[in-house]
Motif scaffolding. Structure first.
Motif, PDB file in Angstrom:
ATOM      1  N   PRO A 116       0.826  -1.213   0.000  1.00  9.30           N
ATOM      2  CA  PRO A 116       0.000   0.000   0.000  1.00  9.30           C
ATOM      3  C   PRO A 116       0.859   1.262   0.000  1.00  9.30           C
ATOM      4  N   VAL A 117       1.619   1.436  -1.070  1.00 13.11           N
ATOM      5  CA  VAL A 117       2.562   2.542  -1.200  1.00 13.11           C
ATOM      6  C   VAL A 117       2.229   3.321  -2.471  1.00 13.11           C
ATOM      7  N   SER A 118       2.042   4.634  -2.328  1.00 13.57           N
ATOM      8  CA  SER A 118       1.844   5.517  -3.483  1.00 13.57           C
ATOM      9  C   SER A 118       3.021   6.471  -3.565  1.00 13.57           C
ATOM     10  N   ILE A 119       3.589   6.611  -4.753  1.00 12.30           N
ATOM     11  CA  ILE A 119       4.764   7.454  -4.966  1.00 12.30           C
ATOM     12  C   ILE A 119       4.465   8.450  -6.076  1.00 12.30           C
ATOM     13  N   LEU A 120       4.641   9.721  -5.768  1.00 11.27           N
ATOM     14  CA  LEU A 120       4.463  10.797  -6.741  1.00 11.27           C
ATOM     15  C   LEU A 120       5.825  11.389  -7.061  1.00 11.27           C
ATOM     16  N   CYS A 121       6.139  11.479  -8.358  1.00  7.24           N
ATOM     17  CA  CYS A 121       7.431  12.013  -8.796  1.00  7.24           C
ATOM     18  C   CYS A 121       7.217  13.325  -9.546  1.00  7.24           C
ATOM     19  N   PRO A 122       7.553  14.462  -8.939  1.00 10.46           N
ATOM     20  CA  PRO A 122       7.427  15.741  -9.654  1.00 10.46           C
ATOM     21  C   PRO A 122       8.609  15.941 -10.607  1.00 10.46           C
ATOM     22  N   TYR A 123       8.316  16.501 -11.769  1.00 10.09           N
ATOM     23  CA  TYR A 123       9.357  16.797 -12.758  1.00 10.09           C
ATOM     24  C   TYR A 123       9.286  18.267 -13.155  1.00 10.09           C
ATOM     25  N   ASP A 124      10.412  18.936 -13.004  1.00 10.86           N
ATOM     26  CA  ASP A 124      10.558  20.306 -13.456  1.00 10.86           C
ATOM     27  C   ASP A 124      10.627  20.297 -14.987  1.00 10.86           C
ATOM     28  N   MET A 125       9.793  21.084 -15.628  1.00  9.49           N
ATOM     29  CA  MET A 125       9.797  21.126 -17.093  1.00  9.49           C
ATOM     30  C   MET A 125      11.149  21.564 -17.645  1.00  9.49           C
ATOM     31  N   ALA A 126      11.973  22.197 -16.797  1.00 11.59           N
ATOM     32  CA  ALA A 126      13.286  22.655 -17.248  1.00 11.59           C
ATOM     33  C   ALA A 126      14.270  21.522 -17.474  1.00 11.59           C
ATOM     34  N   VAL A 127      13.936  20.288 -17.087  1.00 15.49           N
ATOM     35  CA  VAL A 127      14.873  19.185 -17.336  1.00 15.49           C
ATOM     36  C   VAL A 127      14.994  18.883 -18.822  1.00 15.49           C
ATOM     37  N   GLY A 128      14.060  19.370 -19.637  1.00  8.85           N
ATOM     38  CA  GLY A 128      14.181  19.223 -21.081  1.00  8.85           C
ATOM     39  C   GLY A 128      13.336  18.111 -21.662  1.00  8.85           C
ATOM     40  N   PRO A 129      13.128  18.147 -22.977  1.00 15.49           N
ATOM     41  CA  PRO A 129      12.185  17.228 -23.623  1.00 15.49           C
ATOM     42  C   PRO A 129      12.566  15.756 -23.509  1.00 15.49           C
ATOM     43  N   ALA A 130      13.855  15.438 -23.567  1.00 17.97           N
ATOM     44  CA  ALA A 130      14.239  14.020 -23.495  1.00 17.97           C
ATOM     45  C   ALA A 130      13.906  13.439 -22.122  1.00 17.97           C
ATOM     46  N   ALA A 131      14.225  14.163 -21.056  1.00 22.63           N
ATOM     47  CA  ALA A 131      13.919  13.678 -19.707  1.00 22.63           C
ATOM     48  C   ALA A 131      12.417  13.654 -19.462  1.00 22.63           C
ATOM     49  N   LEU A 132      11.678  14.602 -20.016  1.00 21.49           N
ATOM     50  CA  LEU A 132      10.222  14.598 -19.854  1.00 21.49           C
ATOM     51  C   LEU A 132       9.612  13.397 -20.573  1.00 21.49           C
ATOM     52  N   ALA A 133      10.154  13.052 -21.741  1.00 24.22           N
ATOM     53  CA  ALA A 133       9.666  11.865 -22.447  1.00 24.22           C
ATOM     54  C   ALA A 133       9.957  10.601 -21.642  1.00 24.22           C
ATOM     55  N   ASP A 134      11.139  10.536 -21.001  1.00 22.69           N
ATOM     56  CA  ASP A 134      11.449   9.393 -20.145  1.00 22.69           C
ATOM     57  C   ASP A 134      10.508   9.336 -18.941  1.00 22.69           C
ATOM     58  N   ALA A 135      10.162  10.502 -18.405  1.00 20.47           N
ATOM     59  CA  ALA A 135       9.225  10.533 -17.279  1.00 20.47           C
ATOM     60  C   ALA A 135       7.872   9.960 -17.691  1.00 20.47           C
ATOM     61  N   MET A 136       7.435  10.279 -18.884  1.00 25.55           N
ATOM     62  CA  MET A 136       6.175   9.717 -19.367  1.00 25.55           C
ATOM     63  C   MET A 136       6.292   8.213 -19.588  1.00 25.55           C
ATOM     64  N   ALA A 137       7.449   7.763 -20.017  1.00 27.96           N
ATOM     65  CA  ALA A 137       7.624   6.335 -20.289  1.00 27.96           C
ATOM     66  C   ALA A 137       7.710   5.502 -19.013  1.00 27.96           C
ATOM     67  N   THR A 138       8.088   6.110 -17.888  1.00 28.52           N
ATOM     68  CA  THR A 138       8.352   5.331 -16.677  1.00 28.52           C
ATOM     69  C   THR A 138       7.287   5.470 -15.596  1.00 28.52           C
ATOM     70  N   HIS A 139       6.212   6.194 -15.870  1.00 21.41           N
ATOM     71  CA  HIS A 139       5.146   6.369 -14.871  1.00 21.41           C
ATOM     72  C   HIS A 139       3.804   5.942 -15.455  1.00 21.41           C
ATOM     73  N   PRO A 140       3.155   4.965 -14.843  1.00 21.46           N
ATOM     74  CA  PRO A 140       1.885   4.487 -15.402  1.00 21.46           C
ATOM     75  C   PRO A 140       0.727   5.458 -15.235  1.00 21.46           C
ATOM     76  N   SER A 141       0.869   6.464 -14.356  1.00 23.62           N
ATOM     77  CA  SER A 141      -0.224   7.406 -14.116  1.00 23.62           C
ATOM     78  C   SER A 141       0.295   8.831 -14.097  1.00 23.62           C
ATOM     79  N   ILE A 142      -0.570   9.752 -14.472  1.00 25.65           N
ATOM     80  CA  ILE A 142      -0.307  11.185 -14.378  1.00 25.65           C
ATOM     81  C   ILE A 142      -1.245  11.738 -13.318  1.00 25.65           C
ATOM     82  N   LEU A 143      -0.687  12.461 -12.345  1.00 26.19           N
ATOM     83  CA  LEU A 143      -1.499  12.977 -11.250  1.00 26.19           C
ATOM     84  C   LEU A 143      -1.717  14.471 -11.430  1.00 26.19           C
ATOM     85  N   GLU A 144      -2.965  14.876 -11.376  1.00 28.35           N
ATOM     86  CA  GLU A 144      -3.335  16.288 -11.384  1.00 28.35           C
ATOM     87  C   GLU A 144      -4.247  16.506 -10.189  1.00 28.35           C
ATOM     88  N   GLY A 145      -3.773  17.275  -9.195  1.00 28.32           N
ATOM     89  CA  GLY A 145      -4.511  17.399  -7.954  1.00 28.32           C
ATOM     90  C   GLY A 145      -4.532  16.055  -7.248  1.00 28.32           C
TER      91      GLY A 145
END
Length: 307
Positions: free
Chosen positions: A128-157
């Motif tokens: 029963p563990v939930s982990i939220l990983c915030p990403y600064d948009m300044a990390v750049g498009p390649a890292a943001l694409a990796d963030a999308m590839a490695t997280h099964p969910s997107i959290l808004e609020g």
């Protein structure tokens, strides 16, 4: 009424301080309202932002961890940060904000961060563990694409939505890159009979490189653990290389065995087990650990930074 439980592993994106609070605070407050165990493991400036947004009582209920220190070696995060907190609260529902990637992460550290993110679902499956990983948009498009590839969910609020771009195996494969040996490296072929001599030779080289006594011990322990693992669990022989750089002493170990467990070195080992801690010790002692596995064998490389 407390917010509904968030997904197990989610990503949220931000651009500045207000959007950081908007992205992360509902997850933290929702956990506190639900009486969950809550930890925030992010770089210190972002700790300051979140603490300022909470009441003093709420802030005291959170465990705060400076990820830029505790998670400098990404290979340490799974057990030393996330797992350590979750294990302290095994009888509770756990929420953790974990920010392993930030502007300023080195290009050498970054592939290990992606590997860490891609393995979180396996590491905490069924818990029963939930982990939220915030990403600064300044990390750049390649890292943001990796963030999308490695997280099964997107959290808004407080609401999570399935991520259609989730493909952690692609991300793992993309960052499983070779770790070459420079021409000036000192290299040994190590058998069980060579360990004692290797220990002395590596200690002398680390001392010549100017490392402190404590760091010399870490280097020697790493070399012995890597070579021993190769001899006992790999191909029976280790090929070990060591070289200096202006900012670090680097150790590289190769053998013809294949590590089949991607969580090796990132999985908690029960205290009752007498063996199986070799790669955990390597991750604990080194400033960075990277792995490359292909059909020819396994390479593990460890960095020991100067200063």
């Amino acid at each position: 009424m407390p917010d509904p439980a968030p997904p197990g592993h989610s990503v949220a994106f931000y651009r500045d301080e207000p959007s950081y609070v908007t992205a992360v605070l509902p997850f933290v407050v929702g956990g506190l309202d639900a009486a969950d165990a809550v930890a925030v493991a992010v770089p210190q400036p972002n700790i300051d932002i979140l603490r300022a947004a909470l009441t003093p009582a709420a802030s005291r209920a959170v465990e705060w961890i400076d990820m830029s220190l505790a998670g400098r070696n990404p290979g340490r995060i799974m057990t030393g940060v996330l797992g350590a907190f979750a294990d302290k609260h095994r009888d509770e529902t756990v929420r953790i904000v974990g920010e392993p990637v930030w502007p300023g992460r080195s290009s050498e550290e970054y592939p290990a961060c992606v590997q860490h993110e891609a393995l979180i679902e396996d590491a905490f499956a069924g818990r029963p563990v939930s982990i939220l990983c915030p990403y600064d948009m300044a990390v750049g498009p390649a890292a943001l694409a990796d963030a999308m590839a490695t997280h099964p969910s997107i959290l808004e609020g407080a609401r999570g939505t399935p991520n259609p771009y989730y493909d952690r195996h692609r991300a793992l494969a993309a960052h499983n890159v070779p770790l070459p040996v420079p021409d000036h490296a000192r290299t040994w072929s190590v058998t069980p009979f060579d360990i004692a001599a290797l220990r002395v030779a590596v200690a002398d080289l680390a001392a010549t490189a100017g490392l402190t006594a404590g760091r010399i011990q870490d280097v020697v322990l790493t070399v012995v653990e890597l070579a021993t693992n190769s001899i006992e669990h790999g191909s029976g022989t280790a090929t070990l290389s060591l070289w200096e750089r202006s900012d670090a002493l680097i150790v590289r170990n190769w053998d013809a065995g294949i590590i089949s467990d991607p969580l090796a070195g990132r999985r908690t080992v029960a205290p009752t087990r007498g063996r199986g801690r070799g790669l955990l010790l390597v991750n604990a002692g080194a400033d960075l650990v990277r792995t490359h596995v292909d059909e020819a064998g396994t390479t593990i490389q460890a960095w020991f930074r100067r200063g």
